[in-house]
Write a protein that holds these residues in place. Structure first.
Motif, mmCIF file in Angstrom:
data_model
loop_
_atom_site.group_PDB
_atom_site.id
_atom_site.type_symbol
_atom_site.label_atom_id
_atom_site.label_comp_id
_atom_site.label_asym_id
_atom_site.label_seq_id
_atom_site.Cartn_x
_atom_site.Cartn_y
_atom_site.Cartn_z
ATOM 1 N N GLU A 24 94.997 82.718 14.311
ATOM 2 C CA GLU A 24 94.396 81.588 13.600
ATOM 3 C C GLU A 24 95.266 80.340 13.728
ATOM 4 N N LEU A 25 96.587 80.498 13.595
ATOM 5 C CA LEU A 25 97.486 79.351 13.773
ATOM 6 C C LEU A 25 97.403 78.823 15.203
ATOM 7 N N TYR A 26 97.299 79.727 16.152
ATOM 8 C CA TYR A 26 97.157 79.340 17.551
ATOM 9 C C TYR A 26 95.891 78.506 17.735
ATOM 10 N N ARG A 27 94.784 78.992 17.179
ATOM 11 C CA ARG A 27 93.516 78.248 17.297
ATOM 12 C C ARG A 27 93.599 76.885 16.619
ATOM 13 N N ARG A 28 94.283 76.807 15.495
ATOM 14 C CA ARG A 28 94.393 75.543 14.759
ATOM 15 C C ARG A 28 95.162 74.484 15.539
ATOM 16 N N TYR A 29 96.199 74.902 16.237
ATOM 17 C CA TYR A 29 97.129 73.927 16.804
ATOM 18 C C TYR A 29 97.120 73.820 18.320
ATOM 19 N N TRP A 30 96.496 74.777 19.004
ATOM 20 C CA TRP A 30 96.600 74.787 20.459
ATOM 21 C C TRP A 30 96.109 73.488 21.081
ATOM 22 N N GLU A 31 94.926 73.028 20.738
ATOM 23 C CA GLU A 31 94.339 71.869 21.407
ATOM 24 C C GLU A 31 95.177 70.612 21.213
ATOM 25 N N GLN A 32 95.588 70.332 19.969
ATOM 26 C CA GLN A 32 96.356 69.110 19.746
ATOM 27 C C GLN A 32 97.725 69.180 20.417
ATOM 28 N N LEU A 33 98.320 70.366 20.457
ATOM 29 C CA LEU A 33 99.605 70.506 21.134
ATOM 30 C C LEU A 33 99.434 70.387 22.650
ATOM 31 N N TYR A 34 98.345 70.946 23.163
ATOM 32 C CA TYR A 34 98.085 70.835 24.603
ATOM 33 C C TYR A 34 97.915 69.367 24.994
ATOM 34 N N ILE A 35 97.166 68.626 24.215
ATOM 35 C CA ILE A 35 96.951 67.197 24.502
ATOM 36 C C ILE A 35 98.289 66.456 24.517
ATOM 37 N N ALA A 36 99.149 66.767 23.541
ATOM 38 C CA ALA A 36 100.464 66.121 23.481
ATOM 39 C C ALA A 36 101.315 66.511 24.690
ATOM 40 N N ALA A 37 101.299 67.784 25.062
ATOM 41 C CA ALA A 37 102.096 68.246 26.200
ATOM 42 C C ALA A 37 101.578 67.639 27.506
ATOM 43 N N TYR A 38 100.270 67.629 27.664
ATOM 44 C CA TYR A 38 99.693 67.093 28.902
ATOM 45 C C TYR A 38 99.974 65.591 29.024
ATOM 46 N N ALA A 39 99.929 64.888 27.898
ATOM 47 C CA ALA A 39 100.198 63.447 27.918
ATOM 48 C C ALA A 39 101.612 63.163 28.423
ATOM 49 N N ARG A 40 102.543 64.046 28.134
ATOM 50 C CA ARG A 40 103.926 63.831 28.565
ATOM 51 C C ARG A 40 104.192 64.365 29.972
ATOM 52 N N LEU A 41 103.571 65.482 30.328
ATOM 53 C CA LEU A 41 103.889 66.141 31.599
ATOM 54 C C LEU A 41 102.919 65.817 32.733
ATOM 55 N N GLN A 42 101.684 65.458 32.398
ATOM 56 C CA GLN A 42 100.653 65.134 33.385
ATOM 57 C C GLN A 42 100.377 66.283 34.361
ATOM 58 N N GLN A 43 100.686 67.492 33.954
ATOM 59 C CA GLN A 43 100.437 68.688 34.770
ATOM 60 C C GLN A 43 99.870 69.765 33.860
ATOM 61 N N ASP A 44 98.676 70.238 34.178
ATOM 62 C CA ASP A 44 98.023 71.248 33.357
ATOM 63 C C ASP A 44 98.875 72.510 33.229
ATOM 64 N N ALA A 45 99.353 73.026 34.354
ATOM 65 C CA ALA A 45 100.121 74.273 34.337
ATOM 66 C C ALA A 45 101.416 74.113 33.545
ATOM 67 N N ASP A 46 102.125 72.996 33.735
ATOM 68 C CA ASP A 46 103.372 72.762 33.000
ATOM 69 C C ASP A 46 103.103 72.634 31.506
ATOM 70 N N ALA A 47 102.045 71.921 31.142
ATOM 71 C CA ALA A 47 101.698 71.762 29.728
ATOM 72 C C ALA A 47 101.392 73.124 29.103
ATOM 73 N N LYS A 48 100.605 73.924 29.804
ATOM 74 C CA LYS A 48 100.271 75.259 29.285
ATOM 75 C C LYS A 48 101.494 76.161 29.211
ATOM 76 N N ASP A 49 102.388 76.073 30.197
ATOM 77 C CA ASP A 49 103.613 76.875 30.166
ATOM 78 C C ASP A 49 104.470 76.523 28.953
ATOM 79 N N CYS A 50 104.654 75.227 28.725
ATOM 80 C CA CYS A 50 105.464 74.796 27.578
ATOM 81 C C CYS A 50 104.828 75.248 26.270
ATOM 82 N N LEU A 51 103.520 75.109 26.197
ATOM 83 C CA LEU A 51 102.797 75.512 24.997
ATOM 84 C C LEU A 51 102.929 77.014 24.751
#
Length: 182
Positions: A24-51
């Protein structure tokens, strides 16, 4: 579980190893954290790895965490540091690859030589990663950014002698780590 606050879900994870609470915590926060990670890394795979690393760490450290209130701010800070480590690691790795790319291919033509090269690169990266934060930062500024002692001292707000000592110690650590490849 959606109506439970983050603290209750975290308590369930800590007390009962409740995977549903984690999910449930994963579902609550995954999308907003992914958006933040992608905005900084500009790489889908890197953003998902960090997340993924942030959430794995959350699960692994669930018993030690002392978080009061919403989990979001904690996760955003954890993600920030994970991204910084990722960028630092990739930057260092690329710099070392660039150094070895300058060596003529014939030098590393045999398969066992390529294995040795990969092992040397790994030892260098591990040694750099194992350095205390300030030493690692000074080493990177010195050897990869090629700043002068004065520039580093001014940028970091430390004495020039401190910079010299840190560079010397960092180089000694690298030399010791690579001693078996002489």
């Amino acid at each position: 579980m959606k109506q439970l606050p983050d603290t209750a879900l975290l308590e369930r994870m800590q007390a009962y190893n409740d995977k549903a609470a984690f999910d449930e915590l994963y579902r609550r926060y995954w999308e907003q954290l992914y958006i933040a990670a992608y905005a900084r890394l500009q790489q889908d795979a890197d953003a998902k790895d960090c997340l993924q690393e942030v959430f794995v760490s959350l699960w692994n450290k669930r018993r030690e965490l002392q978080i009061q209130g919403p989990l979001g701010p904690y996760l955003h800070v954890a993600l920030k540091y994970r991204i910084l480590n990722h960028l630092r690691s990739n930057h260092n790795y690329q710099k070392h690859l660039d150094l070895f790319a300058a060596v003529p291919p014939a030098v590393f033509s045999r398969a066992d030589d390529r294995l040795v090269l990969a092992e040397i690169q790994q030892i260098i990266q591990q040694t750099i990663n194992a350095m205390p934060e300030k030493m690692r930062e000074i080493y990177i500024l010195s050897r990869q950014e090629q700043l002068s002692v004065r520039e580093m001292a001014d940028q970091l707000g430390v004495s020039q002698q401190t910079v010299k000592n840190q560079v010397s110690t960092a180089l000694k650590r690298l030399k010791d780590a690579l001693a078996r490849f002489k």
